[in-house]
Motif scaffolding. Sequence first.
Motif, PDB file in Angstrom:
ATOM      1  N   HIS A   1       0.848  -1.185   0.000  1.00 58.96           N
ATOM      2  CA  HIS A   1       0.000   0.000   0.000  1.00 58.96           C
ATOM      3  C   HIS A   1       0.889   1.242   0.000  1.00 58.96           C
ATOM      4  O   HIS A   1       2.066   1.172   0.385  1.00 58.96           O
ATOM      5  CB  HIS A   1      -0.929   0.014   1.213  1.00 58.96           C
ATOM      6  CG  HIS A   1      -1.732  -1.241   1.364  1.00 58.96           C
ATOM      7  ND1 HIS A   1      -2.809  -1.530   0.558  1.00 58.96           N
ATOM      8  CD2 HIS A   1      -1.601  -2.292   2.220  1.00 58.96           C
ATOM      9  CE1 HIS A   1      -3.314  -2.693   0.921  1.00 58.96           C
ATOM     10  NE2 HIS A   1      -2.605  -3.186   1.912  1.00 58.96           N
TER      11      HIS A   1
ATOM     12  N   MET B   1      -5.970  -3.738   5.342  1.00 55.49           N
ATOM     13  CA  MET B   1      -4.655  -3.604   4.717  1.00 55.49           C
ATOM     14  C   MET B   1      -3.748  -4.783   5.030  1.00 55.49           C
ATOM     15  O   MET B   1      -2.949  -5.204   4.191  1.00 55.49           O
ATOM     16  CB  MET B   1      -4.006  -2.296   5.175  1.00 55.49           C
ATOM     17  CG  MET B   1      -4.735  -1.051   4.682  1.00 55.49           C
ATOM     18  SD  MET B   1      -4.135   0.476   5.447  1.00 55.49           S
ATOM     19  CE  MET B   1      -2.454   0.517   4.840  1.00 55.49           C
TER      20      MET B   1
ATOM     21  N   LEU C   1      -5.660  -2.742  -3.032  1.00 52.66           N
ATOM     22  CA  LEU C   1      -4.578  -1.762  -2.894  1.00 52.66           C
ATOM     23  C   LEU C   1      -5.137  -0.471  -2.318  1.00 52.66           C
ATOM     24  O   LEU C   1      -6.139   0.049  -2.813  1.00 52.66           O
ATOM     25  CB  LEU C   1      -3.928  -1.475  -4.252  1.00 52.66           C
ATOM     26  CG  LEU C   1      -2.980  -0.264  -4.340  1.00 52.66           C
ATOM     27  CD1 LEU C   1      -1.714  -0.535  -3.541  1.00 52.66           C
ATOM     28  CD2 LEU C   1      -2.636   0.054  -5.792  1.00 52.66           C
ATOM     29  N   VAL C   2      -4.494   0.043  -1.267  1.00 52.49           N
ATOM     30  CA  VAL C   2      -4.883   1.314  -0.658  1.00 52.49           C
ATOM     31  C   VAL C   2      -3.864   2.377  -1.050  1.00 52.49           C
ATOM     32  O   VAL C   2      -2.655   2.188  -0.884  1.00 52.49           O
ATOM     33  CB  VAL C   2      -4.959   1.209   0.876  1.00 52.49           C
ATOM     34  CG1 VAL C   2      -5.185   2.591   1.498  1.00 52.49           C
ATOM     35  CG2 VAL C   2      -6.077   0.267   1.286  1.00 52.49           C
TER      36      VAL C   2
ATOM     37  N   PHE D   1       2.145   0.619   5.412  1.00 56.21           N
ATOM     38  CA  PHE D   1       2.342   1.165   4.071  1.00 56.21           C
ATOM     39  C   PHE D   1       3.716   0.753   3.560  1.00 56.21           C
ATOM     40  O   PHE D   1       4.732   0.985   4.219  1.00 56.21           O
ATOM     41  CB  PHE D   1       2.230   2.688   4.088  1.00 56.21           C
ATOM     42  CG  PHE D   1       0.833   3.199   4.319  1.00 56.21           C
ATOM     43  CD1 PHE D   1      -0.077   3.240   3.275  1.00 56.21           C
ATOM     44  CD2 PHE D   1       0.421   3.620   5.571  1.00 56.21           C
ATOM     45  CE1 PHE D   1      -1.366   3.705   3.478  1.00 56.21           C
ATOM     46  CE2 PHE D   1      -0.860   4.086   5.793  1.00 56.21           C
ATOM     47  CZ  PHE D   1      -1.766   4.130   4.743  1.00 56.21           C
TER      48      PHE D   1
END
Length: 338
Positions: free
Chosen positions: A44, A138, A157-158, A181
């Motif tokens: 992400h 996530m 996907l973020v 992330f």
Amino acid sequence: MQTVTTLSDVSQVYRSLKASCEAEVQGRSDVIDLILIALFADGHVLLEDHPGSGKTTLAKALGNCIHRPSDADPRFAAFRRIQFTPDLLPSDVTGTTVFDPNQNQLTYHPGPVFANVVLADEINRTSPKVQSSMLEAMAEKQVTVDNVTHPLEETFLVIATQNPLDQAGTYPLPKAQLDRFLFKVRMTFLSREHELEVLAMKYPQCRFDSFVAAELLDPPMREIRPETIAQARQVIQREVKIDRSITEALVEIAGRLRDEPRVAQGISTRALVVTIPALQARAMMQGRDFVSPDDIKSLAFPIFSHRLELQPGISSGDLVVEQVMLPVIESLCRKSIR
């Protein structure tokens, strides 16, 4: 739908995705590459920049590249956007269970996280309780509502955004959440030439003779489905080789960062785990079937810097990472030459 079985097929998928994104967003080739690396590496991305810099346009362009067949699960979409605000609730993100009088039972209504690409716009403007509703999605690609777990798609996907300047009414992301992330990307203003290209694309009367609009080019387009991306990930993992010296260098960098006096908290083992597929994806984009020291050098800043907790008075994580990493990379290059 063409099956992706070789690195050449994956490279064609990459070129198609990049061409489509560049047709919508000018001057962000390096950022597009990082987002596509995250897509292929199952990670992400956190984008940090001022409003109006093209973050939303870029995320939407990537989402629009993914084609869902007519018989796909209707709960999911290719792209969805969540505007984070102080009054947002966790159920606004994950979905909620409501009573259906027609069926006389409780029915789950999925939230906007049920998409291949989710734009979490201004993620630091909502409460930590709402931010935490994204963590399970996530990390585990699932959401739990009323003790019932609902799986997300494999290609979830973020792309989250935050404004680094306007801090009024925001909630800083904790390190545990930042660790989810793969990349934190700090975007800058466009160059003069690229801003002229943006205006020329938006307003045809502003075009000049030497300008060729991206949408007028003929990119190697093909139908990109979620299954295509999942296949590409498997091919990259299988075909792009990683020498033991690369993994040893990563562990050495992590150890030095943890022992660095300017660092209060170093990077986690999870960071090293997610780094491997990112390095493989970049190697594929560079036309190689092996990971090189240059891949580590290129991705170290967006992967490691935001994961560091620095001592008071130390402002630049990039500088710390660079000074710790370079001796390890130089040693790795010398081993490669031998």
